[in-house]
Each structure stands twice: as C-alpha cells, then as structure tokens.
Scaffold this motif. Sequence first.
Motif, PDB file in Angstrom:
ATOM      1  N   ILE A 197       9.773  12.632  -6.739  1.00  0.00           N
ATOM      2  CA  ILE A 197      10.651  12.349  -7.884  1.00  0.00           C
ATOM      3  C   ILE A 197      10.055  12.860  -9.189  1.00  0.00           C
ATOM      4  O   ILE A 197      10.736  12.899 -10.197  1.00  0.00           O
ATOM      5  CB  ILE A 197      10.997  10.843  -7.995  1.00  0.00           C
ATOM      6  CG1 ILE A 197       9.743   9.982  -8.008  1.00  0.00           C
ATOM      7  CG2 ILE A 197      11.923  10.433  -6.861  1.00  0.00           C
ATOM      8  CD1 ILE A 197      10.033   8.508  -8.155  1.00  0.00           C
ATOM      9  N   ILE A 213      11.278  15.761 -13.687  1.00  0.00           N
ATOM     10  CA  ILE A 213      11.595  14.488 -13.042  1.00  0.00           C
ATOM     11  C   ILE A 213      12.992  14.598 -12.459  1.00  0.00           C
ATOM     12  O   ILE A 213      13.898  15.157 -13.089  1.00  0.00           O
ATOM     13  CB  ILE A 213      11.429  13.302 -14.015  1.00  0.00           C
ATOM     14  CG1 ILE A 213       9.923  13.054 -14.215  1.00  0.00           C
ATOM     15  CG2 ILE A 213      12.119  12.045 -13.492  1.00  0.00           C
ATOM     16  CD1 ILE A 213       9.551  11.918 -15.106  1.00  0.00           C
ATOM     17  N   ARG A 214      13.109  14.108 -11.219  1.00  0.00           N
ATOM     18  CA  ARG A 214      14.387  14.200 -10.521  1.00  0.00           C
ATOM     19  C   ARG A 214      15.377  13.203 -11.111  1.00  0.00           C
ATOM     20  O   ARG A 214      15.108  11.990 -11.139  1.00  0.00           O
ATOM     21  CB  ARG A 214      14.178  13.886  -9.031  1.00  0.00           C
ATOM     22  CG  ARG A 214      15.418  14.120  -8.180  1.00  0.00           C
ATOM     23  CD  ARG A 214      15.258  13.531  -6.788  1.00  0.00           C
ATOM     24  NE  ARG A 214      14.204  14.149  -6.000  1.00  0.00           N
ATOM     25  CZ  ARG A 214      14.377  15.214  -5.202  1.00  0.00           C
ATOM     26  NH1 ARG A 214      15.550  15.789  -5.119  1.00  0.00           N
ATOM     27  NH2 ARG A 214      13.362  15.680  -4.502  1.00  0.00           N
ATOM     28  N   GLN A 215      16.472  13.712 -11.603  1.00  0.00           N
ATOM     29  CA  GLN A 215      17.574  12.888 -12.107  1.00  0.00           C
ATOM     30  C   GLN A 215      18.851  13.618 -11.732  1.00  0.00           C
ATOM     31  O   GLN A 215      18.854  14.847 -11.659  1.00  0.00           O
ATOM     32  CB  GLN A 215      17.497  12.722 -13.635  1.00  0.00           C
ATOM     33  CG  GLN A 215      16.377  11.823 -14.120  1.00  0.00           C
ATOM     34  CD  GLN A 215      16.705  10.355 -14.005  1.00  0.00           C
ATOM     35  OE1 GLN A 215      17.316   9.915 -13.047  1.00  0.00           O
ATOM     36  NE2 GLN A 215      16.298   9.571 -14.977  1.00  0.00           N
ATOM     37  N   PRO A 216      19.931  12.891 -11.528  1.00  0.00           N
ATOM     38  CA  PRO A 216      21.168  13.552 -11.079  1.00  0.00           C
ATOM     39  C   PRO A 216      21.906  14.249 -12.223  1.00  0.00           C
ATOM     40  O   PRO A 216      23.060  13.946 -12.520  1.00  0.00           O
ATOM     41  CB  PRO A 216      21.982  12.395 -10.502  1.00  0.00           C
ATOM     42  CG  PRO A 216      21.515  11.216 -11.257  1.00  0.00           C
ATOM     43  CD  PRO A 216      20.070  11.437 -11.600  1.00  0.00           C
ATOM     44  N   VAL A 217      21.211  15.157 -12.876  1.00  0.00           N
ATOM     45  CA  VAL A 217      21.773  15.919 -13.998  1.00  0.00           C
ATOM     46  C   VAL A 217      21.289  17.360 -13.853  1.00  0.00           C
ATOM     47  O   VAL A 217      20.396  17.635 -13.054  1.00  0.00           O
ATOM     48  CB  VAL A 217      21.301  15.346 -15.358  1.00  0.00           C
ATOM     49  CG1 VAL A 217      21.897  13.973 -15.619  1.00  0.00           C
ATOM     50  CG2 VAL A 217      19.767  15.280 -15.435  1.00  0.00           C
ATOM     51  N   LYS A 218      21.870  18.248 -14.611  1.00  0.00           N
ATOM     52  CA  LYS A 218      21.445  19.653 -14.611  1.00  0.00           C
ATOM     53  C   LYS A 218      20.940  20.034 -15.993  1.00  0.00           C
ATOM     54  O   LYS A 218      21.611  19.763 -17.000  1.00  0.00           O
ATOM     55  CB  LYS A 218      22.624  20.565 -14.283  1.00  0.00           C
ATOM     56  CG  LYS A 218      22.989  20.640 -12.800  1.00  0.00           C
ATOM     57  CD  LYS A 218      22.103  21.627 -12.056  1.00  0.00           C
ATOM     58  CE  LYS A 218      22.579  21.753 -10.604  1.00  0.00           C
ATOM     59  NZ  LYS A 218      21.496  22.197  -9.704  1.00  0.00           N
ATOM     60  N   LYS A 220      18.601  19.196 -18.194  1.00  0.00           N
ATOM     61  CA  LYS A 220      18.369  18.277 -19.316  1.00  0.00           C
ATOM     62  C   LYS A 220      16.916  18.345 -19.804  1.00  0.00           C
ATOM     63  O   LYS A 220      15.993  18.705 -19.069  1.00  0.00           O
ATOM     64  CB  LYS A 220      18.746  16.849 -18.910  1.00  0.00           C
ATOM     65  CG  LYS A 220      20.248  16.684 -18.707  1.00  0.00           C
ATOM     66  CD  LYS A 220      21.024  16.972 -19.987  1.00  0.00           C
ATOM     67  CE  LYS A 220      22.518  16.817 -19.802  1.00  0.00           C
ATOM     68  NZ  LYS A 220      23.274  17.160 -21.015  1.00  0.00           N
ATOM     69  N   LEU A 312      13.709   6.940 -18.966  1.00  0.00           N
ATOM     70  CA  LEU A 312      14.540   7.595 -17.957  1.00  0.00           C
ATOM     71  C   LEU A 312      15.935   7.936 -18.445  1.00  0.00           C
ATOM     72  O   LEU A 312      16.582   8.814 -17.908  1.00  0.00           O
ATOM     73  CB  LEU A 312      14.653   6.710 -16.707  1.00  0.00           C
ATOM     74  CG  LEU A 312      13.377   6.601 -15.874  1.00  0.00           C
ATOM     75  CD1 LEU A 312      13.557   5.592 -14.762  1.00  0.00           C
ATOM     76  CD2 LEU A 312      13.015   7.953 -15.279  1.00  0.00           C
ATOM     77  N   SER A 313      16.409   7.209 -19.449  1.00  0.00           N
ATOM     78  CA  SER A 313      17.826   7.350 -19.786  1.00  0.00           C
ATOM     79  C   SER A 313      18.093   8.104 -21.082  1.00  0.00           C
ATOM     80  O   SER A 313      19.243   8.461 -21.339  1.00  0.00           O
ATOM     81  CB  SER A 313      18.476   5.973 -19.857  1.00  0.00           C
ATOM     82  OG  SER A 313      17.734   5.152 -20.705  1.00  0.00           O
ATOM     83  N   PHE A 315      17.697  11.404 -23.088  1.00  0.00           N
ATOM     84  CA  PHE A 315      17.320  12.813 -23.042  1.00  0.00           C
ATOM     85  C   PHE A 315      18.477  13.599 -23.639  1.00  0.00           C
ATOM     86  O   PHE A 315      19.545  13.044 -23.930  1.00  0.00           O
ATOM     87  CB  PHE A 315      17.024  13.247 -21.598  1.00  0.00           C
ATOM     88  CG  PHE A 315      18.060  12.824 -20.597  1.00  0.00           C
ATOM     89  CD1 PHE A 315      19.246  13.521 -20.460  1.00  0.00           C
ATOM     90  CD2 PHE A 315      17.859  11.702 -19.794  1.00  0.00           C
ATOM     91  CE1 PHE A 315      20.203  13.130 -19.541  1.00  0.00           C
ATOM     92  CE2 PHE A 315      18.813  11.302 -18.861  1.00  0.00           C
ATOM     93  CZ  PHE A 315      19.994  12.015 -18.736  1.00  0.00           C
TER      94      PHE A 315
ATOM     95  N   ARG B  98      24.956   3.641 -21.480  1.00  0.00           N
ATOM     96  CA  ARG B  98      24.621   3.507 -20.068  1.00  0.00           C
ATOM     97  C   ARG B  98      23.370   2.687 -19.834  1.00  0.00           C
ATOM     98  O   ARG B  98      23.050   2.364 -18.702  1.00  0.00           O
ATOM     99  CB  ARG B  98      24.453   4.884 -19.474  1.00  0.00           C
ATOM    100  CG  ARG B  98      23.350   5.640 -20.120  1.00  0.00           C
ATOM    101  CD  ARG B  98      23.423   7.100 -19.809  1.00  0.00           C
ATOM    102  NE  ARG B  98      22.293   7.771 -20.407  1.00  0.00           N
ATOM    103  CZ  ARG B  98      22.219   8.039 -21.706  1.00  0.00           C
ATOM    104  NH1 ARG B  98      23.200   7.720 -22.517  1.00  0.00           N
ATOM    105  NH2 ARG B  98      21.157   8.616 -22.202  1.00  0.00           N
ATOM    106  N   ALA B 113      17.453   6.734  -9.791  1.00  0.00           N
ATOM    107  CA  ALA B 113      18.551   7.696  -9.791  1.00  0.00           C
ATOM    108  C   ALA B 113      18.302   8.855  -8.848  1.00  0.00           C
ATOM    109  O   ALA B 113      18.466  10.013  -9.190  1.00  0.00           O
ATOM    110  CB  ALA B 113      18.813   8.210 -11.202  1.00  0.00           C
TER     111      ALA B 113
END
Lengths: 316, 126
Positions: A197, A213-218, A220, A312-313, A315, B98, B113
């Motif tokens: 991760i 860091i792995r996050q479900p976004v492209k 960022k 984490l949130s 960015f 969020r 996530a």
Amino acid sequence: MSLTGVLRPGHVAIRVLELEPALKHYTEVLGLTETARDQKNKRVFLKAWDEHDHHSVVLREADEAGMDYMGWKVDSPATLKKLAADVEKSKLCQDLAWIPAGEHPGTGERFRFTVPTGHAMELYAEKDRLGNNCGTDGPDINPLPWPDNLKGIAPSRFDHCLLYGDDLDGTCKVFRDVLGFGLSEQVLLKADPGTMIGAFLSCSNKAHDIAFIRQPVKGKFHHASFELGSWEKVLRAGDILSRHQTSIDIGPTRHGITRGETIYFFDPSGNRNEVFSGGYIYYPDKPPLTWYDDSLGPAIFYHDRKINESFLSVFT
Amino acid sequence: MPHLITPHLITIENSGERFQSVDGMSVLAAMEQARCRGIPVGCRNGGCGACKVRVTSGQYRTGKMSRAVVSVADEAQGCVLACKTYPQSDLGVEALGRILQTGPSRATSFSFAIPRPESPRSEREA
C-alpha cells in the motif's frame, strides 16, 4: 561515475489557482528564487538556492490545484534515448510524447509518459546551469557554504514527491524494472502481505526520491518536499510558517518511514509542501525496510503514533 | 468609536453547532476560531475539498476554489468550500466533506481504501 541513469528529481510542475499569492508563498515563505516567467502560459519557474540547474519548480495558474508532472534528470542524452525506448518497450505507460527543447526555458527535450497510477513523468538530460551563487572567485570557485540574501525557509533543493494513485504495483514496476530505482521502504497489508500500500523508491543515495501510496484515485498529489540541513531548521521553518499565518498541516515531527524530521503545510491553492531534514543513506544493496499497515501510525508520524485526519484524505 | 460590524450567525446543520462569523474570515476559519468541529478541515486554501458544504440558507461570496473539487454545477447548487466562503448574512450549511467521521471506529482504525468496487471515496472523483 557510480550514480548513473536517472540522477534525481529535476522538477515538479504544480498547478495553482492564482499565480501571485502562490508566487509570494513559494518565494517569500518557502524561499525559492524565480528564474523565468512564461506570460503566455501563466507559468513561473523557480529554483532552490543550492540547485545549479535553471529550475526545479514550475507554477502554472489553472482552475484546478494539483501536479501537472514531475521531471527526472538523467545522466546523458544517450541515457534519455535508451530509457525512453525502454519505457515504450515496457508497454506499462501511456501518453508517450517528446516535448521539444526550450518548452521549459533552458531545458533540452523531454520524454513524457504517464505511469499506471496516472501521474505524468518526464525524463530529460539537459538544463542550463545557473549555479548556486556561492563562488567567491567566479562561479563554483572557492565557494561560500551558503549565499547571502536567502529569504524565508530557504531549503537547499527540491527533494521528492509523495503521490497517490491506484495501480501502485504497475507504477512500482516502471520505476524499479524500467528506470532502475530501488525500493527503500514499503508498507504492506498485514492480513495480505502480497498487497503493497506504500512504496518509497530511490534512484540515488537518498532514502527516497519519490513515494506512492495506494488510493483509489488517479494522478493525485500529496506533497512536494524540500530539503533542509538540520532539525533546527525544520523548527525555524515552523516559526516562519506561523509568522506568515501559513496553513500548517502537521509538525514539526518525525516520520518513522525514512526517519526524516518534517513539517507539512499548504500553499495558497491547497497543495501540500514539506520541508524536512535527516533520513539515512540508501545503497542499492540495502534490504527494503517493511512496515505493516497496523503500524502505519508510527510509520508516518513517529511521535503521535497515529495518522492525522488529513494524511490520507487531503490531497490535490 | 470603533466601527462595529454585526456578526452573522452560522449554523452547521449536521452537528447543530452555531458560531459567529468574523469579519474578513471564511466560514471555516471562523469555525476553527470558535472551536467547533462540524466541518472537516483540510488544506484551508480551496484545493482539497475536505470542507465542502452545501449552503442551505443565506448570502455569501466565494474566493477561487479548485474545479477538481467544486464543479460549475456544484457551485450553482450552493455546494462550495467553507474555507473560501465568506458570509454576507446568517448562513445555514450542511457539511458534505468526505472525512466527516467521528466515533470509535475512527479513533482505533482507518480505512486504507484498498481498491474495491464499493470504494467509499468515489464521491471525490465525481
């Protein structure tokens, strides 16, 4: 020469919502120097004091905050051609393009590609040298340890970025297998150690030159980081940020990962900056250090031992 | 005699918190000064979207906000960033951010996530 191939992060291009407040932040608070301006494209080019090359930060006025791309200096035009061919052959990247020389002032041609986490990266071999203004008998002759008239926090160099994206495995493959980076540290899921991760990658002797860091976004952007020579200078950075009422995220504190001493803060468009000191020397034969997700608190912020709400949130 | 500006009353409808505006300060900055917590605080500078709110009543003006987190359609519906919103009357706001999570689950663990079809963070990319 033992450091070959990709030498270092050479520039980061950051989108800002309004150029003038951004410029005030990056020059007067962070303390970079403006080296060129591109009125047509609303871009400003800046460098840190100890960088010899023409620029390491590009600010572009845009409707969205975030990162346009990151550029990597390679050791020669031949290496540039070879690595571009290797990237193409790997079929791991998209949007491959050559940007002509001069599109960035004082910069040779750049090869641009998008890695699987959605971040645009560039390789280039040539950039004009402006020097670090320390020479006393001409450029680079009998130099002073640091120049006069530094402003603000005055880091020595642009050092690394932390980026968020989904296909961490694909991006790691590009950096490790194609571009020759080493993995200095990794964060794995305890319940599923095959799942990475977080990846901290080095092309040099630094503990990291880029991290994901792995996050479900492209595509960022978490932060761009700048180097300071000591922990005391990180504390002084905190003083300067408070004096300017800059939005501070966290710190001064220490990272477990890389051991760096750090403070995170935001530019006037909400892009996170870091100034840090310390860390360790990385060698390619050093085993990767591993953290598990249940220790992510101390891995990120060693003193608090927990991640703050924004890590984490928040960015761009 | 100092010039006195009557402060506006701002109500965060999710949490029921109320606080007064401060002249020249954004909704978010006034909330932080009043030690209220109903709107998540992120970058404070219009870039990250953490403090996104829907204004349910009242007049306001806004500064520049990143289009990555506030679309033209959002803005037309009164969905704005509290850090870039300046009240011009009493305001009612509903926090949309969020990271508005409280309670023990937040204190003891966090979601990393890992990509899953039902990813809880997809609204950011909407």
